[in-house]
Design an enzyme around this catalytic site. Sequence first.
Site, mmCIF file in Angstrom:
data_model
loop_
_atom_site.group_PDB
_atom_site.id
_atom_site.type_symbol
_atom_site.label_atom_id
_atom_site.label_comp_id
_atom_site.label_asym_id
_atom_site.label_seq_id
_atom_site.Cartn_x
_atom_site.Cartn_y
_atom_site.Cartn_z
ATOM 1 N N SER A 74 0.801 -1.253 -0.186
ATOM 2 C CA SER A 74 0.022 0.147 0.265
ATOM 3 C C SER A 74 0.634 1.188 -0.383
ATOM 4 O O SER A 74 1.677 1.990 -0.617
ATOM 5 C CB SER A 74 -1.218 -0.601 1.081
ATOM 6 O OG SER A 74 -1.959 0.656 0.522
ATOM 7 N N LYS A 121 3.932 2.263 -2.098
ATOM 8 C CA LYS A 121 5.193 3.287 -3.434
ATOM 9 C C LYS A 121 6.146 3.322 -2.717
ATOM 10 O O LYS A 121 6.663 3.660 -3.406
ATOM 11 C CB LYS A 121 3.651 4.146 -3.082
ATOM 12 C CG LYS A 121 2.464 4.748 -2.954
ATOM 13 C CD LYS A 121 1.802 5.506 -2.902
ATOM 14 C CE LYS A 121 0.141 5.494 -1.672
ATOM 15 N NZ LYS A 121 -0.993 4.957 -2.799
ATOM 16 N N TRP A 146 -10.044 1.222 -5.028
ATOM 17 C CA TRP A 146 -9.948 1.961 -4.516
ATOM 18 C C TRP A 146 -8.291 2.001 -5.548
ATOM 19 O O TRP A 146 -7.476 3.412 -5.838
ATOM 20 C CB TRP A 146 -9.851 1.999 -3.182
ATOM 21 C CG TRP A 146 -8.983 3.257 -1.908
ATOM 22 C CD1 TRP A 146 -8.087 4.066 -2.160
ATOM 23 C CD2 TRP A 146 -9.752 4.742 -2.950
ATOM 24 N NE1 TRP A 146 -8.722 5.555 -1.036
ATOM 25 C CE2 TRP A 146 -9.138 5.852 -1.939
ATOM 26 C CE3 TRP A 146 -10.523 5.573 -3.763
ATOM 27 C CZ2 TRP A 146 -9.647 7.335 -1.435
ATOM 28 C CZ3 TRP A 146 -11.632 6.494 -3.555
ATOM 29 C CH2 TRP A 146 -10.863 7.703 -2.319
ATOM 30 N N HIS A 163 -8.228 -5.265 -0.297
ATOM 31 C CA HIS A 163 -6.556 -4.468 0.045
ATOM 32 C C HIS A 163 -5.976 -5.160 0.680
ATOM 33 O O HIS A 163 -6.199 -5.122 2.316
ATOM 34 C CB HIS A 163 -7.020 -3.415 0.745
ATOM 35 C CG HIS A 163 -6.167 -2.722 0.557
ATOM 36 N ND1 HIS A 163 -4.833 -1.463 -0.711
ATOM 37 C CD2 HIS A 163 -5.551 -1.963 1.122
ATOM 38 C CE1 HIS A 163 -4.291 -1.279 0.029
ATOM 39 N NE2 HIS A 163 -3.915 -1.281 0.778
HETATM 40 C C1 GTR Z 1 -5.567 4.384 1.703
HETATM 41 C C2 GTR Z 1 -4.446 5.591 0.439
HETATM 42 C C3 GTR Z 1 -3.998 4.600 -0.268
HETATM 43 C C4 GTR Z 1 -3.152 3.390 0.075
HETATM 44 C C5 GTR Z 1 -3.953 3.140 1.442
HETATM 45 C C6 GTR Z 1 -2.607 2.290 2.741
HETATM 46 O O1 GTR Z 1 -5.960 5.656 2.222
HETATM 47 O O2 GTR Z 1 -5.415 6.136 -0.074
HETATM 48 O O3 GTR Z 1 -3.386 5.522 -1.215
HETATM 49 O O4 GTR Z 1 -2.070 4.168 -0.044
HETATM 50 O O5 GTR Z 1 -4.083 3.961 1.867
HETATM 51 O O6 GTR Z 1 -1.264 2.594 2.207
HETATM 52 O O7 GTR Z 1 -3.522 1.333 3.161
#
Ligand code: GTR
Length: 349
Positions: free
Chosen positions: A187, A191, A278, A330
């Site tokens: 997540s 990145k 998302w 996720h």
């Molecule tokens: C979310 C964010 C995403 C993702 C995620 C995470 O809220 O919008 O870009 O990186 O968090 O890191 O769990």
Amino acid sequence: MRDIPIIWSDEKETFNDDNWQKRREQIVNLLCKEEYGFLPPEPVSLASEIIQTDEEFCAGKAPLKKVLLHCTLTNGRLFTMPLTEVIPSGENVPFFVYISFSPNVPDKFLPSEEIADSGFGVLSFYYEDIVSDNSDFNNGLAEILGYKDNSACGKIALWVWAAKRAMDYAQTLPQLDKKHAAVAGHSRLGKTALLAGAFDTRFKYVISNNSGCCGAAISRGKKGERIKNITDVFPYWFKAGFDRYADKETSMPFDQHFLIAASAPRFVYVSSSEDDSWADPQAEAAGCRFASEAWSKSSLKGFVCDDEKIETGKSYHDGNIGYHIKRGKHFLGREDWHHFMKFINTKKN
Ligand code: GTR
């Protein structure tokens, strides 16, 4: 589709290794300038201190050590980061630098025993031990550097700096196979892993799970989270000013495939989850497709996928960009780790 900026223009120069390295540096520089900011300087020295050893960890198959890395910065100040290492016995052990959401080892995203049983070591650190995940820059590494805000860089770049320190420490461990080092994250930390790979060529494998917006996913035409959403909620992850591209993705002189391509000709792995709308799995796969240009120029294969639409449950491991999409939400799970390790084992042999 989408009017994607090209990575390499043949009109300027013929492609060769030297020219690619120059272009790669330009790409990294562009990403720093426009999106993530510039990394703090390398430390002038780094000393490690083992503060705890658990020889019984994983039934004694892979001792766990808690380590402190004392980094002396160019301004003379000391930044100390905790790190946990779990390395199975043996020689030439391939390993991950894992940027973690938790100080716990193992944790729900990090199945330590399974990874050790598969013959891989892990050096992990908890990202908020580096700097908090909020708009406050008056703590951790940011405070020690004297950064007041994200005008030099965002928090992602500070976590990248820490991943590089974990890699510095790895160089001192004789049992590790330094030629087969991976950096991995999930997540927002996926990145981070991509950016760490872009900066640090010691990482032969660069692994990002569900990294989505401003990770592996192409921003142009992206569904789910967009630059507007991410810069509204998490502006401090990025360099100040990145929000100028909110709802103006097509004006960016780059897109996220540049981030993936910055690790070429090494190996990149991107994984998606089917229900992670998302992050937008199709946009993540598009990132892999567009980045492939950087590999194909040197007659390597990037993302090898003949399917028009990526298929859940299938892995795409033939090229230098590995990819899979799993069922579910996720999450970074055991299934993902097994894919990563299989990919690395195939490429290293
Ligand atoms: C979310 C964010 C995403 C993702 C995620 C995470 O809220 O919008 O870009 O990186 O968090 O890191 O769990």
